[in-house]
Design a protein around this motif. Structure first.
Motif, short mmCIF file in Angstrom:
data_model
loop_
_atom_site.label_atom_id
_atom_site.label_comp_id
_atom_site.label_asym_id
_atom_site.label_seq_id
_atom_site.Cartn_x
_atom_site.Cartn_y
_atom_site.Cartn_z
N GLN A 111 33.07 35.15 28.10
CA GLN A 111 32.91 36.17 29.14
C GLN A 111 32.00 35.71 30.27
O GLN A 111 31.95 36.37 31.32
CB GLN A 111 32.33 37.46 28.53
CG GLN A 111 33.19 38.08 27.44
CD GLN A 111 32.56 39.37 26.94
OE1 GLN A 111 32.27 40.28 27.71
NE2 GLN A 111 32.36 39.46 25.64
N GLU A 155 37.08 32.72 33.85
CA GLU A 155 38.05 33.81 33.93
C GLU A 155 37.34 35.13 34.19
O GLU A 155 36.43 35.52 33.44
CB GLU A 155 38.86 33.91 32.63
CG GLU A 155 39.88 35.05 32.65
CD GLU A 155 40.67 35.14 31.36
OE1 GLU A 155 41.30 36.20 31.13
OE2 GLU A 155 40.64 34.18 30.58
N ASP A 157 37.13 38.76 33.77
CA ASP A 157 37.71 39.63 32.74
C ASP A 157 38.05 41.00 33.33
O ASP A 157 37.44 42.02 32.99
CB ASP A 157 36.73 39.77 31.57
CG ASP A 157 37.38 40.38 30.34
OD1 ASP A 157 38.62 40.32 30.23
OD2 ASP A 157 36.66 40.93 29.50
N TRP A 159 40.90 42.77 33.05
CA TRP A 159 41.66 43.68 32.18
C TRP A 159 41.03 43.85 30.81
O TRP A 159 41.58 44.56 29.98
CB TRP A 159 43.09 43.15 32.03
CG TRP A 159 43.66 42.64 33.31
CD1 TRP A 159 43.97 41.36 33.62
CD2 TRP A 159 43.96 43.41 34.48
NE1 TRP A 159 44.44 41.25 34.89
CE2 TRP A 159 44.46 42.51 35.46
CE3 TRP A 159 43.87 44.77 34.82
CZ2 TRP A 159 44.84 42.91 36.72
CZ3 TRP A 159 44.26 45.18 36.08
CH2 TRP A 159 44.74 44.26 37.01
N ARG A 161 40.46 41.49 28.47
CA ARG A 161 40.98 40.65 27.39
C ARG A 161 39.85 40.00 26.61
O ARG A 161 39.85 40.02 25.37
CB ARG A 161 41.90 39.57 27.97
CG ARG A 161 42.57 38.70 26.91
CD ARG A 161 43.35 37.57 27.53
NE ARG A 161 42.46 36.55 28.08
CZ ARG A 161 41.94 35.56 27.35
NH1 ARG A 161 42.21 35.47 26.05
NH2 ARG A 161 41.14 34.67 27.91
N ALA A 324 46.88 42.31 27.48
CA ALA A 324 46.29 41.76 28.71
C ALA A 324 47.08 40.59 29.25
O ALA A 324 46.95 40.25 30.43
CB ALA A 324 44.84 41.34 28.44
N ALA A 325 47.91 39.97 28.41
CA ALA A 325 48.71 38.84 28.88
C ALA A 325 49.78 39.28 29.87
O ALA A 325 50.34 38.43 30.59
CB ALA A 325 49.36 38.12 27.69
N THR A 329 45.88 36.58 35.58
CA THR A 329 44.60 36.01 35.19
C THR A 329 43.91 35.48 36.43
O THR A 329 44.48 34.70 37.19
CB THR A 329 44.80 34.87 34.18
OG1 THR A 329 45.47 35.38 33.03
CG2 THR A 329 43.47 34.28 33.77
N SER A 331 40.80 33.36 37.86
CA SER A 331 39.80 32.37 37.46
C SER A 331 39.12 31.81 38.69
O SER A 331 39.69 31.76 39.78
CB SER A 331 40.45 31.24 36.65
OG SER A 331 41.45 30.59 37.42
N THR A 361 46.84 33.72 38.41
CA THR A 361 48.03 33.28 37.69
C THR A 361 48.72 34.50 37.09
O THR A 361 48.09 35.24 36.33
CB THR A 361 47.67 32.28 36.58
OG1 THR A 361 46.96 31.18 37.14
CG2 THR A 361 48.93 31.78 35.89
N GLN A 362 49.98 34.69 37.45
CA GLN A 362 50.75 35.83 36.95
C GLN A 362 51.97 35.32 36.19
O GLN A 362 52.80 34.61 36.76
CB GLN A 362 51.19 36.73 38.11
CG GLN A 362 52.18 37.82 37.72
CD GLN A 362 51.60 38.84 36.76
OE1 GLN A 362 50.54 39.38 37.03
NE2 GLN A 362 52.26 39.07 35.64
#
Length: 482
Positions: A111, A155, A157, A159, A161, A324-325, A329, A331, A361-362
């Protein structure tokens, strides 16, 4: 020292970092996945098998007592203390707790950003006579250096995850700790059970040896009577039969004693050997009252139920990790520092450098992998829920069975004691009548055989009464309290 250009670059980078922190703080409140709620399972008002179901349940429970308050035998307490330190299963459970805690630390660290520092120094000497010869007026040596701070891929966070993964890892730590306490409860029960079995075997050996001595005395009497022509050869053989039957019981009991001692020594983490005893079996007194307590408190007292619930919490959090995937994402990477091909001017403002790279990244096409992962997490959560519900119902049944066993064994022991007293009088009267010549030896031998079996059954019933207390204590979740 950095000059004005360096300070401006640092302020610009600080502004971008501040903006990124604000965006992260705004978006980090989102948490994908269901929040855990304890399933509503109806609990009975009282345990079935309670002696007086109509009476209000006791506010306290036998399971709330510490193990050394229930088992008063000094030698048993010494064995339990040794087992709580050296038992292999308990030590393995402690190692599993440490493993789960380390895994939580790894998961939680994701995190937070990872910042690394790097510095390098490269010195190159050019040739005077190479393909690109260096004039004599130019220095052949050149040194290049850099000092950088790197923000490794971090990353954001958005959402939840990573937070859900940390929630699952934290639940796994608690499950491992509760499992350790469940192992401790089982260990206390196993050591106490084996110890009481050992005391019972000691008592059975004493009964067998005493019976053998009495039967040998009777055999000598019958041999004298047979030599005098009063007893028959059949009576002599019947007396010899009782002697041999009592004699063959003794080595079998001794075998069980040695095997039980070996079992206890393994529980203590020690090689096979003798186990010291303190009080005999009959010296152990039962507690004046055995209140089971409230059924609703069983969920908090039994560590195995708490461990099962923590596994359910972890499975519930893993649904959020899988869902969450579906979302992008975010970063961040970057660096800040100084680079120069002249060490003397390395920290001047003109040589400062920084880089800030946000990346989104989607997932677009995964061939159903994300959906399958979500379904897998949901199925695992359903399995954990079913196991939790089953564990609770099994716990209620174990307590009810233990209560019934404890109450009924006490009744059996009372009647068995009366039977032994009666058979003892019958055996004495039968031998007196035989010696007086008014009865046959067969009645005396039958009475002797019945008395021997009844005495063995009585000591086994006394053992079962203590074992019923041990099982009730374990079923109520006792034994793990510090």
């Amino acid at each position: 020292m950095p000059d004005r250009g360096c300070r401006q670059g640092a302020r610009a980078l600080q502004t971008r970092w501040t903006l990124a922190a604000v965006v992260v703080s705004v978006l980090s409140g989102c948490m994908i996945g269901p929040d855990y709620q304890r399933p509503a399972l109806p609990a009975p008002a009282v345990f079935r098998g309670t002696a007086e179901p109509a009476a209000p349940p006791e506010p306290t429970s036998l399971g709330d007592l510490r193990w050394f308050e229930v088992f008063q035998d000094a030698q048993l307490q010494a064995l339990l203390r040794t087992a709580l330190v050296a038992n292999y299963d308990l030590r393995d459970a402690v190692a599993r707790v440490d493993e789960a805690r380390a895994n939580l630390g790894i998961t939680r660290s994701e995190q937070f950003p990872t910042i690394a520092a790097s510095a390098d120094l490269t010195t190159v000497r050019a040739s005077r006579h190479g393909l690109t010869p260096v004039p004599a007026s130019v220095d052949r040596d050149r040194t290049v250096g850099s000092v950088l701070l790197h923000l490794l891929s971090f990353e954001v966070d958005v959402w939840g995850r990573l937070r859900r993964a940390t929630e699952a890892a934290r639940a796994e730590v608690l499950a491992a700790e509760d499992t350790r306490q469940a192992v401790l409860t089982t260990l206390v029960s196993d050591v106490a059970t084996a110890y009481f079995v050992l005391l019972d075997l000691d008592k059975e050996l004493e009964i067998a040896q005493r019976t053998l001595a009495l039967r040998q005395d009777s055999l000598r009497l019958i041999q004298v009577r047979q030599q005098g022509g009063v007893a028959t050869l059949l009576e002599l053989r019947q007396a010899e039969q009782l002697v041999y039957s009592a004699a063959q019981v003794i080595p079998d009991i001794e075998r069980l004693i040695e095997q039980t001692e070996n079992q206890i020594r393994v529980l203590l983490g020690q090689p096979p050997g003798a186990v010291p005893r303190a009080q005999p079996l009959t010296a152990h007194t039962q507690p004046p009252a055995v209140p089971p307590g409230l059924p609703s408190s069983l969920l908090e007292r039994r560590p195995d139920l708490r461990a099962t619930e923590q596994s359910l919490i972890a499975a519930n959090a893993n649904i959020g990790v899988a869902k969450a995937a579906y979302f992008p994402t975010i970063s961040l990477t970057g660096l800040l520092g100084f680079e120069s091909n002249h060490l003397a001017s390395l920290f001047k403002g003109a040589n400062s450098t920084w880089q800030f790279v946000p990346q989104v990244t989607q997932p677009i096409f995964t061939a159903g992998r994300i959906t399958a992962q979500v379904r897998l997490a949901e199925a695992q959560q359903q399995r954990a829920l079913i196991q939790y519900e089953k564990a609770i119902q099994t716990a209620f049944r174990e307590v009810a069975d233990a209560l019934v066993q404890y109450r009924r064994v006490k009744e059996i022991r009372t009647q068995q004691a009366l039977l032994v007293a009666t058979l003892h009088d019958r055996s004495q009267l039968a031998y007196m009548r035989y010696r007086g010549g008014v009865d046959t030896l067969l009645n005396a031998l039958d009475a002797d055989r019945d008395l021997f079996n009844a005495e063995l059954s009585l000591t086994q019933t006394e053992r079962n009464e203590l074992l019923a207390l041990v099982q009730l204590y374990k079923a109520l979740g006792g034994g793990w309290q510090p």
